[in-house]
Design a protein around this motif. Structure first.
Motif, PDB file in Angstrom:
ATOM      1  N   ASP A  91     -10.428  -1.280 -17.698  1.00  0.00           N
ATOM      2  CA  ASP A  91      -8.974  -1.859 -17.660  1.00  0.00           C
ATOM      3  C   ASP A  91      -8.563  -2.670 -16.795  1.00  0.00           C
ATOM      4  O   ASP A  91      -7.447  -2.908 -16.684  1.00  0.00           O
ATOM      5  CB  ASP A  91      -8.166  -0.394 -17.402  1.00  0.00           C
ATOM      6  CG  ASP A  91      -8.499   0.415 -18.680  1.00  0.00           C
ATOM      7  OD1 ASP A  91      -8.646   0.304 -19.809  1.00  0.00           O
ATOM      8  OD2 ASP A  91      -8.536   1.816 -18.164  1.00  0.00           O
TER       9      ASP A  91
ATOM     10  N   SER B 255      -7.385   5.599 -15.467  1.00  0.00           N
ATOM     11  CA  SER B 255      -8.540   4.867 -15.954  1.00  0.00           C
ATOM     12  C   SER B 255      -9.863   5.672 -15.648  1.00  0.00           C
ATOM     13  O   SER B 255     -10.006   6.267 -14.916  1.00  0.00           O
ATOM     14  CB  SER B 255      -8.850   3.499 -14.960  1.00  0.00           C
ATOM     15  OG  SER B 255      -9.513   2.896 -15.218  1.00  0.00           O
TER      16      SER B 255
ATOM     17  N   ARG C 282      -3.653  -1.208 -20.091  1.00  0.00           N
ATOM     18  CA  ARG C 282      -4.298  -0.787 -21.348  1.00  0.00           C
ATOM     19  C   ARG C 282      -3.241  -0.306 -22.205  1.00  0.00           C
ATOM     20  O   ARG C 282      -3.560  -0.542 -23.630  1.00  0.00           O
ATOM     21  CB  ARG C 282      -5.378   0.490 -20.883  1.00  0.00           C
ATOM     22  CG  ARG C 282      -6.203   1.024 -21.766  1.00  0.00           C
ATOM     23  CD  ARG C 282      -6.517   2.529 -21.069  1.00  0.00           C
ATOM     24  NE  ARG C 282      -5.303   3.247 -20.919  1.00  0.00           N
ATOM     25  CZ  ARG C 282      -5.444   4.516 -20.017  1.00  0.00           C
ATOM     26  NH1 ARG C 282      -6.574   4.564 -19.369  1.00  0.00           N
ATOM     27  NH2 ARG C 282      -4.327   5.176 -19.976  1.00  0.00           N
TER      28      ARG C 282
ATOM     29  N   HIS D  91      -5.631  -5.580 -20.363  1.00  0.00           N
ATOM     30  CA  HIS D  91      -6.285  -5.212 -19.075  1.00  0.00           C
ATOM     31  C   HIS D  91      -5.448  -5.943 -18.144  1.00  0.00           C
ATOM     32  O   HIS D  91      -4.829  -6.829 -18.326  1.00  0.00           O
ATOM     33  CB  HIS D  91      -7.675  -5.291 -19.100  1.00  0.00           C
ATOM     34  CG  HIS D  91      -8.146  -6.808 -18.989  1.00  0.00           C
ATOM     35  ND1 HIS D  91      -8.286  -7.794 -19.975  1.00  0.00           N
ATOM     36  CD2 HIS D  91      -8.736  -7.741 -17.875  1.00  0.00           C
ATOM     37  CE1 HIS D  91      -8.698  -8.750 -19.891  1.00  0.00           C
ATOM     38  NE2 HIS D  91      -8.894  -8.932 -18.392  1.00  0.00           N
TER      39      HIS D  91
END
Length: 309
Positions: A82, A121, A186, A197
């Motif tokens: 990400d 993440s 994300r 990202h």
């Protein structure tokens, strides 16, 4: 020579870990007793709050403060982390990226503002079965992290720049502790159907502390990590009393009350605003953090008596 004690604000350069900063601070201040109130990824820059000596006891009261960030989100490209340090896993078609308008971006950002449920993440520092998620991810272990509630107080679009097959969005974020800005990138990309990202991140504020007041590497200094040691050695330490009073109400007590609080006794006849307060003795030193116990108050964290103001 007395051990240094206090809180140190540091503007972390990019390309080094928060642990690298702690290691340089230990070298600059000639002490091993240093902790931090939350890390930054190696690619990120900005504010780190370090506790030095006995002031490390204060860090537990700083880690939950809200934060401000400046970030760049790249739409049209997805990575496995990400952020820009990961491997690219997908690229959206040029036509799909071209169809992303400012209005659609604004709508997606509105949906990510307020109290939201966020899945961290997969390369976060969250522990799963005693191991960090990023260690498991690097070992090829599939990890399913649980969603957590965070608060995005503000998510503001500052600029949009067109690239070759992607859009770069400069955004300003104000959020609660525990928020992953990488996850915002994300999720915004997923909501817009093109992936996304994080390519840049700078933390500018933690609670009442601003990166503009932090020790920083002089512009153009090479190598930055060596220049950081000099910058940290020259930086002033904020006293425990100053810092504690900045994040909670200050309670000034007399010498007898200070002595009782330091000895773990409950003290009557004092009032505090809020759940806790910073108890300050007549010399300006921080006694500790106190909380109410019925009609009395009691220390829940004490500082050593030999500390300096």
């Amino acid at each position: 020579m007395a051990e240094p004690t206090g809180i140190l604000l540091v503007d972390k350069p990019g390309g080094i870990t928060s642990h690298d900063v702690v290691a340089r601070a230990r070298r600059a201040l000639n002490t091993r007793k240093i902790g931090h109130a939350g890390t930054l990824d190696p690619m990120a820059t900005g504010l780190l709050v370090l506790g030095i000596g006995a002031a490390t006891r204060l860090l537990t009261f700083l880690v939950g403060l809200d934060k401000d960030y400046l970030a760049t989100i790249r739409l049209g490209v997805t990575t496995d982390s990400d952020d820009a340090d990961g491997q690219v896993t997908a690229r959206a078609a040029v036509s799909e990226v071209a169809a992303v308008t400012r209005e659609r971006i604004a709508g997606g950002m509105t949906g990510l503002t307020g109290r939201i449920s966020q899945v961290p993440s997969r390369v976060s520092a969250i522990k799963v079965g005693g191991r960090r998620a990023y260690d498991l991810a690097r070992a090829g272990v599939e990890v399913e992290l649980k969603a957590r509630e965070v608060v995005i107080s503000s998510l503001v679009l500052q600029d949009v720049r067109e690239g070759e097959g992607h859009l770069d969005l400069d955004v300003a974020v104000s959020c609660s502790s525990g928020t992953y800005v990488r996850a915002l990138a994300r999720d915004l990309g997923a909501d817009l159907g093109v992936g996304g990202h994080l390519t840049a991140l700078r933390r500018t504020r933690i609670g009442p502390f601003d990166v503009r007041d932090a020790a920083a590497v002089p512009p153009g200094a090479v190598p930055a990590v060596d220049a950081l040691v000099d910058a940290l050695a020259a930086a002033p330490l904020r006293s425990a009393a100053e810092v504690a009073s900045a994040v909670m109400p200050a309670l000034h007590v007399d010498a007898a009350q200070a002595r009782d609080l330091r000895h773990g006794k409950r003290v009557a006849g004092l009032t505090i605003d809020g759940p806790r307060a910073a108890a300050i003795d007549p010399t300006g030193r921080l006694i500790g953090v106190v909380e109410r116990r019925g009609p009395e108050i009691k220390s829940v964290m004490n500082m050593p008596e030999e500390q300096h103001p």
